[in-house]
Design a protein around this motif. Structure first.
Motif, mmCIF file in Angstrom:
data_model
loop_
_atom_site.group_PDB
_atom_site.id
_atom_site.type_symbol
_atom_site.label_atom_id
_atom_site.label_comp_id
_atom_site.label_asym_id
_atom_site.label_seq_id
_atom_site.Cartn_x
_atom_site.Cartn_y
_atom_site.Cartn_z
ATOM 1 N N ASP A 140 -30.067 -26.084 -38.183
ATOM 2 C CA ASP A 140 -29.769 -25.211 -39.323
ATOM 3 C C ASP A 140 -30.542 -25.640 -40.575
ATOM 4 O OD1 ASP A 140 -27.928 -23.792 -37.745
ATOM 5 O OD2 ASP A 140 -26.350 -25.249 -38.192
ATOM 6 N N ARG A 285 -28.930 -18.933 -33.969
ATOM 7 C CA ARG A 285 -29.498 -20.259 -33.727
ATOM 8 C C ARG A 285 -30.833 -20.164 -32.965
ATOM 9 N NH1 ARG A 285 -27.442 -25.454 -34.148
ATOM 10 N NH2 ARG A 285 -28.160 -26.939 -32.605
ATOM 11 N N LYS A 288 -33.502 -19.354 -35.369
ATOM 12 C CA LYS A 288 -33.877 -20.523 -36.173
ATOM 13 C C LYS A 288 -34.834 -21.421 -35.387
ATOM 14 C CE LYS A 288 -29.547 -20.582 -38.809
ATOM 15 N NZ LYS A 288 -28.293 -21.301 -39.099
ATOM 16 N N THR A 327 -28.912 -26.954 -27.226
ATOM 17 C CA THR A 327 -30.183 -26.951 -27.961
ATOM 18 C C THR A 327 -31.357 -27.016 -26.991
ATOM 19 O OG1 THR A 327 -29.068 -28.079 -29.772
ATOM 20 C CG2 THR A 327 -31.467 -28.098 -29.807
ATOM 21 N N ALA A 368 -23.323 -18.023 -28.454
ATOM 22 C CA ALA A 368 -24.610 -18.733 -28.485
ATOM 23 C C ALA A 368 -25.161 -18.912 -27.073
ATOM 24 C CB ALA A 368 -24.436 -20.081 -29.172
#
Ligand SMILES: [Zn+2]
Length: 432
Positions: A140, A285, A288, A327, A368
């Motif tokens: 973030d 996310r 990003k 991630t 997500a």
């Protein structure tokens, strides 16, 4: 978990209680310079307050009653304090904003608002100052920084020039730091400094004891209630240098839920001379991460791990926790092989590692992972199937957990709340 224990507002002791905040000067302690102050509680306990930086960054700091007020507010709220009295005038825009923030916290968590007793300040700090951003090294904050630097030209007052890297769990007393940051802060800040400097951004390590004031539990008090308020508290200590500070969004605007840092509450911690901006909530996310693909030096430093205290190598993510796995799967979805990045070196995301994830437990996380499933390339079909299984498993588990878990959680919260309140009553806030 104290958030939902619901203190009765009719309690006579709670109604009469008052915390008194005293603004101190900017002080030097060996290699550190700090905004100082104190808070006295009704049980006679007194806590020192500080926001400190290395002496070379000392000119950025200025005494701020707003910083101390915001720093004390979450602890006062969880103690059931009726009012906070501040010794110096406070900007009226913040007095307005605190009413709004606390109304959201009352609606979301049942927390009674704490009144603020302060004279409205007549004047605001003026003059040319810059923009800062809170930098954790996570997706973030990295994406917010990269986006800002691409949009705002060099010299523009909206361009980020200072990245604040905050250690929120400094010891109770400034003197206990021995004039320097804790080793973990120096180490992690050191890795980020070079990448920031290449972009013309100065990384400023900061240490404060705001968070330990009330011994916040990470998963409840800190994440759901306090962290936006306390980030704003630190921002206000930088009044001489900054007129705007960005807090990178935790969640995409389409999946908002009650949370400690939120687009409805963060901006209301602004004053007439310091704007707090909740930044980049229009991006998911995955968006990003896709932005960060253009900044390899930033991508290589990503530090997202939930187990940052426990992991073996401080410079490499653990690779096993849900956040690391999410991630890494996201990186695959945007076309980056995570094991090729220094911060994920030697780590693997596979159907096996995804199957080992326990449960997700929130709509935000399910959303997500749903985004990842949608965007994994066709040739990664085994990974895609593993994500689909994870989501299916989570959906099956949730109704059962809702039925069985709710009652057990309510009892646990009640017992925990009573225990904390009793201990605090006996020994004061330092022991909590
Ligand atoms: Zn991890």
């Amino acid at each position: 978990m104290r958030l939902a224990r619901g203190r009765p507002t009719s309690d006579a002791a709670a109604v009469s209680s008052r915390a008194r905040v005293v603004t101190g000067p900017v002080v030097a302690d060996r290699g550190l310079v700090a905004v100082s102050g104190s808070v006295s509680w009704d049980d006679a306990a007194k806590d020192e307050l500080y926001v400190a930086v290395e002496a070379r960054h000392g000119r950025l700091l200025g005494a701020s009653p707003e910083s101390l007020l915001l720093g004390v507010l979450p602890a006062a709220s969880s103690r059931g304090t009726a009012a906070i009295q501040v010794d110096k005038p406070v900007d009226p825009l913040l007095l307005d904003g605190l009413e709004v923030i606390q109304e959201y916290h009352r609606i979301w968590y049942g927390l009674p608002p704490v009144a603020v007793e302060a004279t409205p300040a007549r004047a605001a700090v003026a003059g040319p100052r810059g923009t800062g951003l809170f930098m954790s090294g996570g997706v973030d904050s990295m994406a917010s920084l990269w986006r800002n630097l691409r949009r705002y030209p060099v010299g523009h007052p909206g361009r980020v020039t200072y990245a604040l890297f905050v250690d929120f769990v400094g010891p109770a007393h400034l003197a206990d730091l021995d004039g320097q940051h804790r080793r973990a802060t120096t180490q992690r800040a050191g890795w980020l400094t070079g990448a920031m400097a290449e972009m013309g951004v100065t990384l400023v390590p900061v240490v404060t004891n705001f968070r330990v004031l009330d011994g916040y539990e990470f998963g409840t008090d800190w994440t759901r209630h306090s962290h936006g308020t306390l980030l704003a508290a630190v921002a206000h200590a930088f009044g001489p240098a900054l007129s705007r500070v960005l807090i990178a969004s935790s969640y995409w605007a389409g999946r908002l839920e009650p949370w400690g840092s939120h687009p409805l509450t963060d901006p209301r911690a602004s004053t007439s001379s310091m704007t707090i901006t909740h930044d980049n909530e229009q991006a998911r996310r995955l968006d990003k991460l896709r932005q960060l693909v253009d900044w390899p030096a930033g991508l290589a430093l990503l530090d997202v791990c939930s187990f940052w205290r426990e992991r073996e190598r401080p410079d490499v993510n653990c690779g096993r926790c849900e956040k690391c796995q999410r991630t890494m799967a996201s990186l695959v979805a945007v076309g980056v092989e995570p094991s090729g990045l220094a911060s994920f070196a030697g780590l693997d995301v596979s159907p096996g590692t995804i199957a080992a994830i326990n449960r997700l437990g929130s709509n935000g996380l399910r959303g997500a992972w749903g985004d990842i499933q949608d965007q994994l390339p066709a040739e990664r079909h085994a990974l895609r199937r593993a994500v689909a299984l994870l989501l299916a498993r989570d959906r099956v588990a949730t109704p059962l957990q809702r039925r069985l878990g709710r009652r057990a959680l309510a009892v646990a919260k009640y017992v925990r709340g009573r225990t904390v309140a009793q201990r605090a009553g006996r020994r004061g806030v330092q022991d909590r």
